[in-house]
Write an enzyme that holds these catalytic residues in place. Structure first.
Site, PDB file in Angstrom:
ATOM      1  N   CYS A 194      80.545  49.345  -4.057  1.00  0.00           N
ATOM      2  CA  CYS A 194      79.781  49.148  -3.242  1.00  0.00           C
ATOM      3  C   CYS A 194      78.596  50.153  -2.985  1.00  0.00           C
ATOM      4  CB  CYS A 194      80.260  48.692  -1.872  1.00  0.00           C
ATOM      5  SG  CYS A 194      81.588  47.634  -1.896  1.00  0.00           S
TER       6      CYS A 194
ATOM      7  N   LYS B 226      77.557  43.534 -24.651  1.00  0.00           N
ATOM      8  CA  LYS B 226      76.150  43.461 -23.865  1.00  0.00           C
ATOM      9  C   LYS B 226      75.710  42.199 -23.956  1.00  0.00           C
ATOM     10  CE  LYS B 226      75.445  47.632 -22.991  1.00  0.00           C
ATOM     11  NZ  LYS B 226      76.926  47.633 -22.768  1.00  0.00           N
TER      12      LYS B 226
ATOM     13  N   TRP C 218      80.009  44.509  -3.589  1.00  0.00           N
ATOM     14  CA  TRP C 218      80.433  43.878  -4.624  1.00  0.00           C
ATOM     15  C   TRP C 218      81.980  43.408  -3.993  1.00  0.00           C
ATOM     16  CZ3 TRP C 218      84.823  44.105  -7.663  1.00  0.00           C
ATOM     17  CH2 TRP C 218      84.476  43.249  -8.910  1.00  0.00           C
TER      18      TRP C 218
ATOM     19  N   ASN D 289      83.773  51.577   0.998  1.00  0.00           N
ATOM     20  CA  ASN D 289      84.026  51.160  -0.370  1.00  0.00           C
ATOM     21  C   ASN D 289      85.425  51.637  -0.770  1.00  0.00           C
ATOM     22  OD1 ASN D 289      83.496  50.689  -3.205  1.00  0.00           O
ATOM     23  ND2 ASN D 289      82.393  52.383  -3.330  1.00  0.00           N
ATOM     24  N   GLY D 290      86.221  50.802  -1.535  1.00  0.00           N
ATOM     25  CA  GLY D 290      87.581  51.094  -1.825  1.00  0.00           C
ATOM     26  C   GLY D 290      88.506  50.041  -1.419  1.00  0.00           C
TER      27      GLY D 290
ATOM     28  N   GLU E  86      80.556  46.603 -29.060  1.00  0.00           N
ATOM     29  CA  GLU E  86      79.768  47.031 -28.075  1.00  0.00           C
ATOM     30  C   GLU E  86      78.619  45.660 -27.993  1.00  0.00           C
ATOM     31  OE1 GLU E  86      77.524  49.181 -24.654  1.00  0.00           O
ATOM     32  OE2 GLU E  86      79.711  48.570 -25.474  1.00  0.00           O
TER      33      GLU E  86
ATOM     34  N   LYS F 281      77.859  48.299 -11.252  1.00  0.00           N
ATOM     35  CA  LYS F 281      77.690  49.559 -12.050  1.00  0.00           C
ATOM     36  C   LYS F 281      78.953  50.480 -12.295  1.00  0.00           C
ATOM     37  CE  LYS F 281      75.423  52.365 -14.870  1.00  0.00           C
ATOM     38  NZ  LYS F 281      74.973  51.840 -16.173  1.00  0.00           N
TER      39      LYS F 281
ATOM     40  N   GLU G 115      77.586  40.551 -20.949  1.00  0.00           N
ATOM     41  CA  GLU G 115      77.336  41.147 -19.593  1.00  0.00           C
ATOM     42  C   GLU G 115      75.999  40.364 -19.082  1.00  0.00           C
ATOM     43  OE1 GLU G 115      78.866  45.650 -19.281  1.00  0.00           O
ATOM     44  OE2 GLU G 115      77.351  45.161 -20.793  1.00  0.00           O
TER      45      GLU G 115
ATOM     46  N   HIS H 235      91.014  35.935 -40.653  1.00  0.00           N
ATOM     47  CA  HIS H 235      92.329  35.698 -40.190  1.00  0.00           C
ATOM     48  C   HIS H 235      92.215  34.789 -39.097  1.00  0.00           C
ATOM     49  CE1 HIS H 235      94.127  38.005 -43.119  1.00  0.00           C
ATOM     50  NE2 HIS H 235      93.271  39.019 -42.793  1.00  0.00           N
TER      51      HIS H 235
ATOM     52  N   ARG I 228      74.676  48.749  -7.497  1.00  0.00           N
ATOM     53  CA  ARG I 228      76.209  48.840  -7.274  1.00  0.00           C
ATOM     54  C   ARG I 228      76.981  47.598  -6.751  1.00  0.00           C
ATOM     55  NH1 ARG I 228      77.901  54.622  -7.890  1.00  0.00           N
ATOM     56  NH2 ARG I 228      79.674  53.986  -6.289  1.00  0.00           N
TER      57      ARG I 228
END
Length: 611
Positions: free
Chosen positions: A2, A488, A75, A101-102, A484, A606, A491, A507, A27
């Site tokens: 957050c 992307k 968040w 936050n936590g 990656e 983030k 996301e 396979h 965030r």
């Protein structure tokens, strides 16, 4: 995960808090809220959705003038994202409010105990228990800061916590454990935040609170002590970047801006860290003399998400250059599988923010087992920077886009320098070391050449924007780049995509391929070119829509590909710094064409500061 803001000073607090909150929206953006003390009364405003919704819901300015405020953008962890679960959370009496936050691990037990004492809870969150717990201690007649102290002694978990009370309206209380909090210092005003980008417009002088430290913040000063009341002498840091780093400028999104910054950020990563005459790198921040480094028998690279993909690339590079075995490990799994860490092992933890909860836990586990732990991070003063035994900064500057781009290539740059550095201490010749350095210095200009293909890549994105699945293929050091690239597009475009070693496709994944499936392949000029070309023939035989990243002047791939993106040639170990750029742009343009919020993709934040 957050964003937290607090302000106390001579100015009107609410506009400052809201503007700072907007800079933290990356965030978390499920809900937001603010609390202030107006004419001696605590007022709380909160709203589901983005901060603009909170701003629209506020009363006329004359009804919320105050010189003290806290604010929060959320968040969601405990409790769905709605107005009731939004922060700030008030106490029963409404005399005090908290932003947090936590994660409070023992919140259920504390909640039950407080309910037995008559406390009424309004939300589903773990955070709300803190407001009631502090209120309970304040009811005994002690000061706000002492009530916070006593409360934190009963709490298990992590917290970055800021508290205000209408009974003591001349102070903010900030306390942290495992979740970042920063005190911003200015003349006759002070700030509290979870991220320095929120307050850089007001001050560059900051203090990074340490775990179990509590700060009483007033407009004209502050006092820091431990939870056990031991005084702490603060260390004031000066932030070395300015407001332009957190502004979009002429770019539509932060992500696009950050993609285009990579010629500069890659250069920042190696500039001043190379020794041309010796064909090696300078990494003095490792704090390890050469005789100790030569004893290293293995390396663990520990990270999450995009940083883990950088670690995988680092594994290929370091093993090839230095001939030292390297294990790339997910931080989220590392601590729980009781890792074997022999005494001749060097552990690197990699985190853009330096606050990633799983990475911090892995770092502490490795240290507990006696390992030498070094950090690769972007944020000066972060927990990784403070708690590691040494390491290096990537110097990428502030990264606002949730989907990491420039931090990734900066991490790969540092890992390349590490490979050269360790290689020269082992099996890499001065000639080869110099060749790598000379080619590394050319990478920024080659990235610029790829960025010039932006319009072409947008056209390719137009052709695949409506697909529902995609496959990304690579081999050798470019296999992690495929991972990656797939990450992307997942996301920010919400398209299901998988990255695979190209030879593994037959396979299983080849069963998914048909004429509607885009397959994005990295087939650049390297020792495995003939192998991957054969793999792509198999893809084309299944009528896949093949998009290929190829080296300039390659005329073969055009014959089997629907689209080819040609990039400059470079040494194989340096190719990821180039091959990832088209994949970043492709993901960006697909997301933008689909009309999504590129900088704030759904369900993501983030910096992942909760486990």
């Amino acid at each position: 995960m957050c964003g937290i803001v607090g302000y106390i000073g001579n100015r009107n607090a609410l506009p400052i808090a809201i503007e700072a909150l907007k800079r933290l929206e990356y965030r978390g953006y499920d809900s937001s809220g603010t609390a202030l003390i107006h004419e001696g009364e605590l007022q709380i405003y909160k709203k589901q959705g983005k901060i603009i919704e909170l701003e629209r819901s506020l009363p006329e300015p004359s009804r919320c003038v105050s010189n003290i405020a806290i604010a929060h953008t959320r968040w969601a962890t405990h409790g769905e994202p709605n107005e009731l679960n939004a922060h700030p959370h008030p106490s029963c009496s409404g005399d005090l409010a908290i932003v947090h936050n936590g994660i409070i691990e023992n919140y259920k037990l504390l909640r039950e105990q407080l309910q037995e004492l008559g406390h009424k809870f309004a939300s589903e969150t773990d955070s709300e228990v803190l407001a009631h717990l502090i209120e309970q201690f304040m009811s005994t007649g002690i000061r706000l800061e002492d009530a916070v102290r006593e409360s934190m002694k009963r709490v298990e978990g992590t917290y970055g916590l800021v508290v205000i009370s209408q009974k003591e309206p001349d102070k903010l209380i900030a306390v942290r454990k495992g979740s970042p909090l920063i005190i911003g210092i200015n003349d006759n005003e002070h700030f509290v935040t979870s991220d320095v980008s929120a307050i850089i417009i007001h001050t560059k002088r900051v203090i990074y609170l340490q775990d179990s430290e509590l700060c009483v913040v007033r407009k004209d000063g502050f006092e820091i002590s431990t939870l056990d009341k031991a005084n702490v002498k603060p260390h004031i840091s000066v932030v070395d970047w300015d407001i332009s780093a957190i502004e979009k400028g002429d770019f539509k999104h932060f992500m696009l801006k950050e993609i285009f910054e990579q010629p500069v950020t890659i250069d920042n990563g190696f500039r001043g860290r190379i020794n041309q005459s010796m064909g090696t790198a300078r990494l003095g921040g490792l704090h390890l003399p050469p005789f100790e480094l030569r004893k290293i028998k293995q390396i663990h690279l520990v990270a999450c998400g995009t940083s883990f993909h950088a670690a995988l690339i680092g594994k290929y590079i370091i093993e090839d250059m230095a001939r030292i075995p390297v294990h790339a490990e997910y931080a989220s799994e590392y601590r729980y599988r009781n890792p074997i860490i022999p005494e001749d092992t060097l552990v690197f933890v990699i985190s853009q923010s330096g606050e990633t909860a799983d990475t911090l836990a892995a770092m502490r586990e490795a240290k507990a087992k006696g390992a030498r732990v070094l950090g690769i991070t972007n944020v000066v003063g972060s927990t990784v920077a403070r708690e590691s035994d040494g390491g290096t900064y990537i110097h990428a500057g502030s990264e606002i886009g949730v989907a990491s781009t420039k931090a990734f290539t900066s991490q790969v740059t540092i890992l390349t320098l590490l490979g050269i550095f360790l290689g020269r201490m082992n099996h890499l010749s001065p000639i080869d070391g110099t060749a790598y350095i000379e080619e590394l210095e050319k990478i920024p200009s080659k990235v610029k050449a790829i960025l010039a293909l932006n319009d072409q890549i947008r056209d390719i994105a137009t052709s695949i924007k409506d697909c529902t699945n995609a496959l990304y293929l690579g081999r050798g050091v470019n296999y992690p780049v495929a991972l990656e690239g797939a990450l992307k597009i997942k996301e920010i475009s919400y398209i299901h995509a998988e990255g695979y070693p190209a030879a593994e496709m037959k396979h299983g994944p080849i069963a998914l391929i048909d004429e509607n499936m885009p397959v994005v392949a990295i087939a650049t000029n390297d020792p495995l070119y003939d192998k991957i070309y054969s793999n792509l023939q198999e893809v084309r035989a299944r009528k896949a829509r093949l998009i290929t990243i190829a080296t300039e002047n390659d005329t073969e791939l055009d014959k089997i590909s629907e689209h080819v993106i040609y990039i400059p040639d470079t040494m194989p170990n340096l190719q990821p710094l180039l091959t990832v750029i088209p994949l970043q742009l492709l993901a960006y343009h697909v997301a933008d064409l689909r009309g999504f919020d590129v900088d704030q993709p759904r369900n993501l934040a983030k910096s992942v500061t909760v486990e």
